[in-house]
Design a protein around this motif. Structure first.
Motif, PDB file in Angstrom:
ATOM      1  N   ARG A   1       3.794  11.916   4.740  1.00  0.00           N
ATOM      2  CA  ARG A   1       2.498  12.002   4.057  1.00  0.00           C
ATOM      3  C   ARG A   1       2.046  10.639   3.544  1.00  0.00           C
ATOM      4  O   ARG A   1       0.863  10.317   3.579  1.00  0.00           O
ATOM      5  CB  ARG A   1       2.595  13.002   2.911  1.00  0.00           C
ATOM      6  N   VAL A   2       2.983   9.833   3.070  1.00  0.00           N
ATOM      7  CA  VAL A   2       2.657   8.460   2.660  1.00  0.00           C
ATOM      8  C   VAL A   2       2.162   7.678   3.876  1.00  0.00           C
ATOM      9  O   VAL A   2       1.154   6.969   3.803  1.00  0.00           O
ATOM     10  CB  VAL A   2       3.874   7.765   2.006  1.00  0.00           C
ATOM     11  N   GLY A   3       2.848   7.829   5.000  1.00  0.00           N
ATOM     12  CA  GLY A   3       2.431   7.149   6.231  1.00  0.00           C
ATOM     13  C   GLY A   3       1.045   7.578   6.674  1.00  0.00           C
ATOM     14  O   GLY A   3       0.236   6.756   7.125  1.00  0.00           O
ATOM     15  N   SER A   4       0.751   8.845   6.521  1.00  0.00           N
ATOM     16  CA  SER A   4      -0.576   9.355   6.869  1.00  0.00           C
ATOM     17  C   SER A   4      -1.650   8.773   5.949  1.00  0.00           C
ATOM     18  O   SER A   4      -2.739   8.406   6.396  1.00  0.00           O
ATOM     19  CB  SER A   4      -0.571  10.885   6.783  1.00  0.00           C
ATOM     20  N   ALA A   5      -1.342   8.678   4.660  1.00  0.00           N
ATOM     21  CA  ALA A   5      -2.296   8.096   3.706  1.00  0.00           C
ATOM     22  C   ALA A   5      -2.534   6.623   4.016  1.00  0.00           C
ATOM     23  O   ALA A   5      -3.675   6.142   3.974  1.00  0.00           O
ATOM     24  CB  ALA A   5      -1.782   8.275   2.281  1.00  0.00           C
ATOM     25  N   VAL A   6      -1.473   5.895   4.356  1.00  0.00           N
ATOM     26  CA  VAL A   6      -1.614   4.486   4.721  1.00  0.00           C
ATOM     27  C   VAL A   6      -2.491   4.366   5.969  1.00  0.00           C
ATOM     28  O   VAL A   6      -3.395   3.527   6.035  1.00  0.00           O
ATOM     29  CB  VAL A   6      -0.235   3.828   4.943  1.00  0.00           C
ATOM     30  N   SER A   7      -2.249   5.213   6.965  1.00  0.00           N
ATOM     31  CA  SER A   7      -3.063   5.176   8.189  1.00  0.00           C
ATOM     32  C   SER A   7      -4.526   5.472   7.893  1.00  0.00           C
ATOM     33  O   SER A   7      -5.431   4.829   8.451  1.00  0.00           O
ATOM     34  CB  SER A   7      -2.530   6.187   9.208  1.00  0.00           C
TER      35      SER A   7
ATOM     36  N   LEU B   1       0.828  -1.205   0.000  1.00  0.00           N
ATOM     37  CA  LEU B   1       0.000   0.000   0.000  1.00  0.00           C
ATOM     38  C   LEU B   1       0.864   1.256   0.000  1.00  0.00           C
ATOM     39  O   LEU B   1       0.638   2.180  -0.782  1.00  0.00           O
ATOM     40  CB  LEU B   1      -0.960  -0.003   1.188  1.00  0.00           C
ATOM     41  N   ALA B   2       1.878   1.303   0.852  1.00  0.00           N
ATOM     42  CA  ALA B   2       2.761   2.472   0.906  1.00  0.00           C
ATOM     43  C   ALA B   2       3.486   2.659  -0.423  1.00  0.00           C
ATOM     44  O   ALA B   2       3.579   3.781  -0.939  1.00  0.00           O
ATOM     45  CB  ALA B   2       3.766   2.325   2.044  1.00  0.00           C
ATOM     46  N   ASP B   3       3.983   1.565  -1.008  1.00  0.00           N
ATOM     47  CA  ASP B   3       4.672   1.660  -2.295  1.00  0.00           C
ATOM     48  C   ASP B   3       3.718   2.121  -3.393  1.00  0.00           C
ATOM     49  O   ASP B   3       4.104   2.894  -4.274  1.00  0.00           O
ATOM     50  CB  ASP B   3       5.299   0.322  -2.676  1.00  0.00           C
ATOM     51  N   HIS B   4       2.470   1.649  -3.341  1.00  0.00           N
ATOM     52  CA  HIS B   4       1.462   2.037  -4.329  1.00  0.00           C
ATOM     53  C   HIS B   4       1.170   3.541  -4.240  1.00  0.00           C
ATOM     54  O   HIS B   4       1.084   4.225  -5.260  1.00  0.00           O
ATOM     55  CB  HIS B   4       0.194   1.216  -4.097  1.00  0.00           C
TER      56      HIS B   4
ATOM     57  N   PRO C   1       4.692  10.654  -6.320  1.00  0.00           N
ATOM     58  CA  PRO C   1       6.139  10.646  -6.046  1.00  0.00           C
ATOM     59  C   PRO C   1       6.632  11.842  -5.238  1.00  0.00           C
ATOM     60  O   PRO C   1       7.703  11.772  -4.632  1.00  0.00           O
ATOM     61  CB  PRO C   1       6.776  10.622  -7.444  1.00  0.00           C
ATOM     62  N   THR C   2       5.863  12.925  -5.184  1.00  0.00           N
ATOM     63  CA  THR C   2       6.310  14.094  -4.426  1.00  0.00           C
ATOM     64  C   THR C   2       5.932  14.010  -2.946  1.00  0.00           C
ATOM     65  O   THR C   2       6.343  14.879  -2.175  1.00  0.00           O
ATOM     66  CB  THR C   2       5.719  15.385  -5.029  1.00  0.00           C
ATOM     67  N   TYR C   3       5.152  12.996  -2.574  1.00  0.00           N
ATOM     68  CA  TYR C   3       4.766  12.856  -1.162  1.00  0.00           C
ATOM     69  C   TYR C   3       5.983  12.547  -0.306  1.00  0.00           C
ATOM     70  O   TYR C   3       6.843  11.747  -0.684  1.00  0.00           O
ATOM     71  CB  TYR C   3       3.763  11.727  -0.987  1.00  0.00           C
ATOM     72  N   THR C   4       6.034  13.177   0.851  1.00  0.00           N
ATOM     73  CA  THR C   4       7.074  12.855   1.820  1.00  0.00           C
ATOM     74  C   THR C   4       6.723  11.514   2.475  1.00  0.00           C
ATOM     75  O   THR C   4       5.599  11.029   2.382  1.00  0.00           O
ATOM     76  CB  THR C   4       7.168  13.938   2.908  1.00  0.00           C
TER      77      THR C   4
END
Length: 149
Positions: free
Chosen positions: A53-59, A38-41, A47-50
């Motif tokens: 921010r990726v961790g927040s989206a996964v959560s 999920l995080a890789d997706h 690609p510009t997400y920090t």
């Protein structure tokens, strides 16, 4: 008490669907701890997400998928109870739950986000569809008429 063989088999399919719902709900947590699909997706789509921010989206996805999974477990338990209690409305209710669950599963599998990719990676989307197979079998068994001998 359940009267027909088809109803008993449908209840077995419903318990299978309940188990698949629990598995589908836990798969994103296992992914977060291991493969990070999920995080890789999310990272590939944005690609510009920090990393934060990726961790927040996964959560956010984990919360959403957990709520859907919990509602699915409740729906399975309620439908199993209705069939076991031989409620007149059990078959239509099971059919409605099948349509709702399948619709949610397809939404997770097919909905594209703003990046143009699906919101969930295919493996997680298909995991969310697995309970619908058991639900389809249960609904078919519930609506099947017993043979007259």
């Amino acid at each position: 008490m359940t009267n027909t063989r088809h109803e008993r088999m449908a209840i077995g399919a419903m318990y299978t669907g309940l188990g698949l719902t629990v598995v589908a709900t836990t798969v994103p947590y296992v992914d977060r701890a291991t493969t990070h699909l999920l995080a890789d997706h999310i990272r590939a789509g944005y690609p510009t997400y920090t990393q934060a921010r990726v961790g927040s989206a996964v959560s956010t996805y984990l919360v959403l998928l957990s709520v859907i999974g919990a509602l699915g477990v409740i729906a399975w338990l309620w439908t199993i109870w209705a069939v076991k209690a031989d409620k007149r409305w059990a078959r239509p209710a099971a059919t409605v739950m099948f349509v709702l669950g399948t619709s949610l599963g397809l939404t997770g599998l097919l909905t594209k986000d703003t990046s143009g990719a699906t919101g969930l990676p295919p493996a997680l989307g298909w995991a969310g569809m697995a309970p619908s197979l058991a639900a389809l079998l249960a609904v078919m068994l519930l609506w099947r008429r017993p043979r007259l001998v």
